[in-house]
Write an enzyme that holds these catalytic residues in place. Structure first.
Site, PDB file in Angstrom:
ATOM      1  N   SER A 150       0.830  -1.198   0.000  1.00 43.03           N
ATOM      2  CA  SER A 150       0.000   0.000   0.000  1.00 43.03           C
ATOM      3  C   SER A 150       0.867   1.251   0.000  1.00 43.03           C
ATOM      4  O   SER A 150       1.825   1.343   0.785  1.00 43.03           O
ATOM      5  CB  SER A 150      -0.905  -0.012   1.243  1.00 43.03           C
ATOM      6  OG  SER A 150      -1.608   1.192   1.374  1.00 43.03           O
ATOM      7  N   SER A 151       0.575   2.221  -0.847  1.00 44.88           N
ATOM      8  CA  SER A 151       1.291   3.492  -0.915  1.00 44.88           C
ATOM      9  C   SER A 151       2.777   3.236  -1.201  1.00 44.88           C
ATOM     10  O   SER A 151       3.115   2.733  -2.277  1.00 44.88           O
ATOM     11  CB  SER A 151       1.070   4.287   0.369  1.00 44.88           C
ATOM     12  OG  SER A 151       1.477   5.625   0.220  1.00 44.88           O
ATOM     13  N   SER A 152       3.680   3.539  -0.281  1.00 48.45           N
ATOM     14  CA  SER A 152       5.094   3.234  -0.512  1.00 48.45           C
ATOM     15  C   SER A 152       5.275   1.745  -0.814  1.00 48.45           C
ATOM     16  O   SER A 152       6.087   1.370  -1.661  1.00 48.45           O
ATOM     17  CB  SER A 152       5.929   3.632   0.708  1.00 48.45           C
ATOM     18  OG  SER A 152       7.259   3.205   0.569  1.00 48.45           O
TER      19      SER A 152
END
Length: 448
Positions: A150-152
């Site tokens: 998720s995200s990074s």
């Protein structure tokens, strides 16, 4: 910048509100998250945690699940559904923790020159060492290794598919960006990055060339890519989804026009890009109205289905797996047609709850003890306390007062003779949290 740091800490770290609403506790299993302090070459200086379900095949698949900036492996373990589903499907989950500062928190290195080259060093090498450890220590299947995050962590997912295509067979990237989007460390913070402010707009060929340049000598099969993004994401803009689609379709030599599109669940708009053999190589989900808050309920399962590991249950399942792997469609208001358990034979229900403070998750397994199949099922029970179901998976669950009714999903309505299906839910309570004493399946009482 201070406001941006606050936003990142609140939403990009993997402490995602939508995910937290789904799983707020460790899986109900004797297995637990374990830290591994010595797993091999670790140039990224990373920490490693691993979750190995008690019931698994001799050579289980390996899923690397990665958090967002300022998060951690144990945090993503708590806040996502991957460990709970590991109990059901018998795969190993590796939870890396990034340790490199990116100006606003610890994030996975997708910016350095070393990280962008096969065997170059930094976090990618550390992650591959973790995969090899899972193989050595637990017999993990190196032919079934997958990445998600998720995200990074979503950015690192696409990164690992590019840098180590011989290790990973597929990846599911939530709120990520294409490989090579960040020029360097100074370009990483979202408020100033040309990548995350939407200024980087390359052609599909240019995006694909970046992937090919990460490992020029590689000529094998490329890992398939599943991509997820919310249309209202104000941290990593939704436009990055189309850039990722352009990159991975070009890597596979596919056009920009999807071969199929549909809405498998409300607000999930899916585009699929298949090759001439009808194999889906790239799958993209645009989640209408969603911000920087993925994965939400049911998305981890969709990722596992894309990987192709939900059809292989553990040797002795902790909770029996669904009988099919097709994603559920939105439930309708028309109740399913059901058949009662075979007369004189009945059914059995196993109920397992995992409680904390004022909430809990529960897994319910229904076994057909009869000699003929049950087609369509409705399970009912009554709470003895003030328990209140808030959401569910693999079933449609409704509550009126203390009476609860669970109906099968579109893909698990048939329970074969001697077979089982399971579903789960999350609920709140105060005071006592006693298990139901009686279940009825299609109007017939079950043993429990």
């Amino acid at each position: 910048m201070n406001r941006m740091k606050t936003a990142i800490a609140a939403v990009a770290s993997g402490v995602l509100a939508a995910a937290a609403a789904v799983v707020l506790s460790t899986p109900a299993s004797a297995a637990s998250l374990v830290e591994v302090t010595s797993f091999g070459d670790n140039p990224g200086g990373m920490r490693m945690h691993i979750y190995v379900p008690d019931s698994r095949p001799a050579n289980p698949a390996i899923v690397v699940a990665m958090h967002g900036c300022s998060g951690s492996g144990p945090g993503f373990y708590q806040q996502s559904e991957f460990a709970r589903l590991a109990d059901q499907y018998g795969y190993i989950v590796i939870y890396p923790s990034a340790m490199q500062e990116a100006g606003f928190g610890r994030c996975f290195d997708t910016w350095s020159d070393a990280a962008k080259r096969h065997g170059g060093g930094s976090d990618p090498v550390s992650i591959v060492s973790m995969v090899n450890y899972a193989n050595r220590q637990y017999g993990g299947d190196l032919n079934r290794v997958y990445a998600t995050g998720s995200s990074s962590g979503g950015m690192m997912t696409q990164h690992m598919l590019a840098v180590y295509p011989e290790v990973f067979k597929a990846g599911a990237s939530f709120m990520g960006v294409p490989f090579g989007c960040f020029a360097n460390a100074a370009d990483y913070p979202p408020s100033t990055s040309q990548c995350t402010t939407g200024q980087v707009d390359r052609t599909p060929q240019q995006w694909g060339d970046l992937v090919r340049a990460a490992y020029p000598a590689y000529s094998g099969v490329r890992p398939r890519a599943q991509l997820w993004h919310g249309t209202a994401d104000n941290l990593v803009p939704y436009s990055r989804l189309n850039e990722s689609i352009e990159q991975w379709t070009n890597v596979f030599g596919l056009g920009q026009t999807p071969t199929a599109s549909d809405t498998p669940q409300t607000n999930w708009n899916r585009r699929r890009y298949a090759n001439s053999s009808s194999t889906v190589q790239v799958e993209a989900y645009a989640i209408q109205g969603a911000g920087h808050s993925l994965p939400a309920s049911g998305m981890a399962l969709a990722a596992l289905q894309f990987f192709g590991i939900t059809s292989t249950p553990p040797t002795t399942p902790t909770t029996p797996p669904p009988t099919a792997t097709t994603p559920t469609t939105p439930p309708t208001s028309t109740p399913p047609t059901t058949s009662p358990p075979p007369a004189g034979t009945g059914c059995r229900v196993a109920y397992t709850a995992n409680s904390w403070n004022t909430g809990f998750t529960a897994t319910v397994a229904i076994t057909n003890n009869g000699s003929s199949a049950i087609n369509g099922w409705t399970l009912q029970w009554t709470w003895s306390g003030n328990q209140q179901v808030t959401n569910a998976w693999s079933a449609t669950v409704a509550q009126s007062g203390n009476q609860v009714t669970a109906r099968n999903a579109a893909w698990n309505g048939t329970i074969a003779a001697g077979g089982s299906v399971s579903f789960g839910f999350q609920a709140t309570y105060s005071g006592a949290n006693n298990a139901p004493t009686q279940f009825t399946l299609n109007g017939t009482a079950c043993a429990s």
